[in-house]
Design a protein around this motif. Structure first.
Motif, PDB file in Angstrom:
ATOM      1  N   ASP A   1      -1.498   9.459   0.429  1.00 34.59           N
ATOM      2  CA  ASP A   1      -1.317   8.322  -0.478  1.00 34.59           C
ATOM      3  C   ASP A   1      -0.246   8.731  -1.479  1.00 34.59           C
ATOM      4  O   ASP A   1      -0.500   9.515  -2.399  1.00 34.59           O
ATOM      5  CB  ASP A   1      -2.634   7.971  -1.181  1.00 34.59           C
TER       6      ASP A   1
ATOM      7  N   ASP B   1      -3.625  11.937   6.470  1.00 37.27           N
ATOM      8  CA  ASP B   1      -3.622  10.688   5.712  1.00 37.27           C
ATOM      9  C   ASP B   1      -3.118  11.020   4.314  1.00 37.27           C
ATOM     10  O   ASP B   1      -3.600  11.981   3.686  1.00 37.27           O
ATOM     11  CB  ASP B   1      -5.032  10.082   5.680  1.00 37.27           C
TER      12      ASP B   1
ATOM     13  N   SER C   1       0.852  -1.190   0.000  1.00 33.75           N
ATOM     14  CA  SER C   1       0.000   0.000   0.000  1.00 33.75           C
ATOM     15  C   SER C   1       0.886   1.239   0.000  1.00 33.75           C
ATOM     16  O   SER C   1       1.992   1.230   0.540  1.00 33.75           O
ATOM     17  CB  SER C   1      -0.877  -0.007   1.251  1.00 33.75           C
TER      18      SER C   1
ATOM     19  N   LEU D   1      -8.299  13.679  -0.395  1.00 36.11           N
ATOM     20  CA  LEU D   1      -7.590  13.432   0.869  1.00 36.11           C
ATOM     21  C   LEU D   1      -7.595  14.679   1.756  1.00 36.11           C
ATOM     22  O   LEU D   1      -7.675  14.582   2.981  1.00 36.11           O
ATOM     23  CB  LEU D   1      -6.142  13.008   0.586  1.00 36.11           C
TER      24      LEU D   1
ATOM     25  N   ARG E   1      -0.571   4.111   1.059  1.00 38.11           N
ATOM     26  CA  ARG E   1      -1.319   5.001   1.947  1.00 38.11           C
ATOM     27  C   ARG E   1      -0.820   4.860   3.379  1.00 38.11           C
ATOM     28  O   ARG E   1      -0.548   3.749   3.842  1.00 38.11           O
ATOM     29  CB  ARG E   1      -2.814   4.663   1.855  1.00 38.11           C
ATOM     30  N   THR E   2      -0.715   5.986   4.078  1.00 36.34           N
ATOM     31  CA  THR E   2      -0.285   5.934   5.477  1.00 36.34           C
ATOM     32  C   THR E   2      -0.761   7.187   6.207  1.00 36.34           C
ATOM     33  O   THR E   2      -1.254   8.134   5.569  1.00 36.34           O
ATOM     34  CB  THR E   2       1.257   5.800   5.590  1.00 36.34           C
ATOM     35  N   ARG E   3      -0.613   7.184   7.531  1.00 36.16           N
ATOM     36  CA  ARG E   3      -0.970   8.369   8.328  1.00 36.16           C
ATOM     37  C   ARG E   3       0.301   9.001   8.890  1.00 36.16           C
ATOM     38  O   ARG E   3       1.139   8.315   9.472  1.00 36.16           O
ATOM     39  CB  ARG E   3      -1.919   7.985   9.461  1.00 36.16           C
TER      40      ARG E   3
END
Ligand SMILES: C[S@@+](CC[C@H](N)C(=O)[O-])C[C@H]1O[C@@H](n2cnc3c(N)ncnc32)[C@H](O)[C@@H]1O
Length: 312
Positions: free
Chosen positions: A138, A136, A123, A198, A125-127
Motif C-alpha cells: 500500500d 501486497d 486505491s 502488511l 494498494r496493489t499486488r
C-alpha cells in the motif's frame, strides 16, 4: 493501408542526404515509409514542393506516446500531474488498475509519499509479483520500491544455506521474504505498524514461516536473543549509517552487513565503516537518486577481533 500523397524521387545514392535535408526542413512526412522504386527512393513529403509527384504509400500505424511512469503491480506512478496522460496510460495498458501522481517526496520516518489518484480505481494498494513471490503493498502507508528486485536477488545469491538473517528496516518484507528462501530464519523489524501489518500478511501469502516479523525500532535490537546473525540488511538509505554500530554488534565475526546509503561521493561512508570494523568492504552503485546523488550499497565483512568496534 495505402494512401496517395506528395513525394520526391531521388537516386538511391542521394537517399541518405535527402532524408537528412527533408528532416531538417520539416518536410518529411513521418506517417508514411520512404519506398524504393527501381534505382530511386520515393520520400513522402508533407506538401507540394518543386519536383514533387503524386504516389501511393503504405501508412505507418500511429504510435501512442505514453507519459513517463514507474510500474508497481497494477499501479503506474507518473512523474507529471497529467490526468489526460493518465487516462491514455490506463487505456493502453490493460493490466493497470490505477494511475497515481506523488504529491510529496518520500518523507518521514516511515519513508512514504502522499498520492493523488489521476485515473482508475481510487486505491494505493496493489499486488506485486517478484521472482515468483507475491507482495501486497500500500504505497500511501508503507514503503515499497520495485526497483530493488535485482538487488534482493543479488543478496540471495550471496547467501549460504541455513544463514541467520536480520532485516533491520524490513518494510512490507520484500528482502526478508526473498532471503527466507535460503535462511534458517529471518528476523524482520520495522517501526511502521502499517508496514509490519502488511509484512505479516505477505509472510502468510508466501508461506515464509521462517520470517519472524517484529514491530520494533532498530535501535532496540541489541536486546535480541537471536544474535549473532550471519547476515544483516540495512535498507534505510538516509539513516542506516547511524545504526551501523548496532548492526556490527549483532553480526557474527566473519558475517556480512549490507549497508544501503545515499551518497554524493564515492566511499563517503568508508571512514564510518572503518571505525566499526577493518573487514573487507565492497561498494556498489544500486541506482541514481538525483543528479549528483546515488544509492550505494556497502557489502561489509565484519571482523571483530582487534577491530576496536566496542570503543566507538
Ligand atoms: C527505505 S524503507 C525499506 C523497506 C524495505 N527494506 C524495502 O526494501 O521495501 C525503510 C523502512 O525502515 C523503517 N524504519 C525507519 N526507521 C526505523 C527504525 N529506527 N527502526 C526500524 N525501522 C525503521 C521505515 O518504516 C521503512 O519501512
Amino acid at each position: 493501408m495505402r494512401k496517395e500523397q506528395w513525394c520526391l524521387a531521388v537516386e538511391k545514392r542521394e537517399a541518405e542526404e535527402t532524408r537528412h535535408r527533408l528532416l531538417g526542413e520539416g518536410l518529411l512526412d513521418r506517417r508514411c515509409k520512404p519506398r524504393p522504386e527501381g534505382g530511386a527512393v520515393l520520400f513522402p513529403v508533407v506538401r507540394e514542393v518543386p519536383g514533387a509527384l503524386r504516389c501511393e504509400f503504405e501508412a505507418v500505424p500511429e504510435q501512442v506516446v505514453l507519459p513517463r511512469h514507474e510500474l508497481v503491480g497494477g499501479i503506474a506512478i507518473m512523474q507529471e500531474n497529467d490526468p489526460g496522460g493518465a487516462r491514455r496510460l490506463l487505456a493502453a495498458r490493460p493490466s493497470l488498475a490505477t494511475v497515481l501522481f506523488p504529491e510529496t517526496p518520500v518523507e518521514g520516518e516511515y519513508r512514504i509519499r502522499r498520492f493523488a489518484v489521476l485515473a482508475g480505481v481510487p486505491s494505493t494498494r496493489t499486488r506485486v509479483t517478484e521472482y515468483g513471490l507475491r507482495f501486497d503493498v500500500d504505497l500511501a502507508h508503507a514503503y515499497f520500491s520495485a526497483r530493488l528486485s535485482t538487488e534482493r536477488q543479488r543478496v540471495l545469491r550471496a547467501m549460504e544455506e541455513g544463514e541467520r538473517v536480520l532485516d533491520m528496516f524490513a518494510g512490507v518484507g520484500p528482502f526478508a521474504i526473498t532471503l527466507a528462501r535460503r535462511a534458517a530464519f529471518v528476523v524482520a523489524a520495522d517501526l511502521n505498524p502499517a508496514a509490519v501489518h502488511l509484512m505479516i500478511h505477505n509472510i502468510a501469502l508466501n508461506r515464509a514461516e521462517n520470517v519472524i516479523p517484529m514491530l520494533a525500532d532498530a535501535g532496540h535490537l541489541l536486546r535480541l536473543d537471536f544474535s549473532p546473525f550471519d547476515r544483516i540488511v540495512m535498507n534505510l538509505p538516509l539513516a542506516a549509517p547511524q545504526f551501523l554500530l548496532t548492526a556490527a554488534r549483532l553480526c557474527r565475526d566473519g558475517g556480512t552487513i549490507h549497508l544501503y546509503a545515499l551518497e554524493e561521493r564515492e566511499g563517503e561512508y568508508l571512514p564510518l565503516i572503518r571505525a566499526v570494523t577493518r573487514g573487507e568492504v565492497v561498494e556498489r552503485v544500486v541506482r541514481t537518486y538525483s543528479p549528483g546523488k546515488w544509492h550505494a550499497v556497502y557489502d561489509i565483512t565484519v571482523e571483530k577481533e582487534g577491530s576496536g568496534e566496542s570503543s566507538v
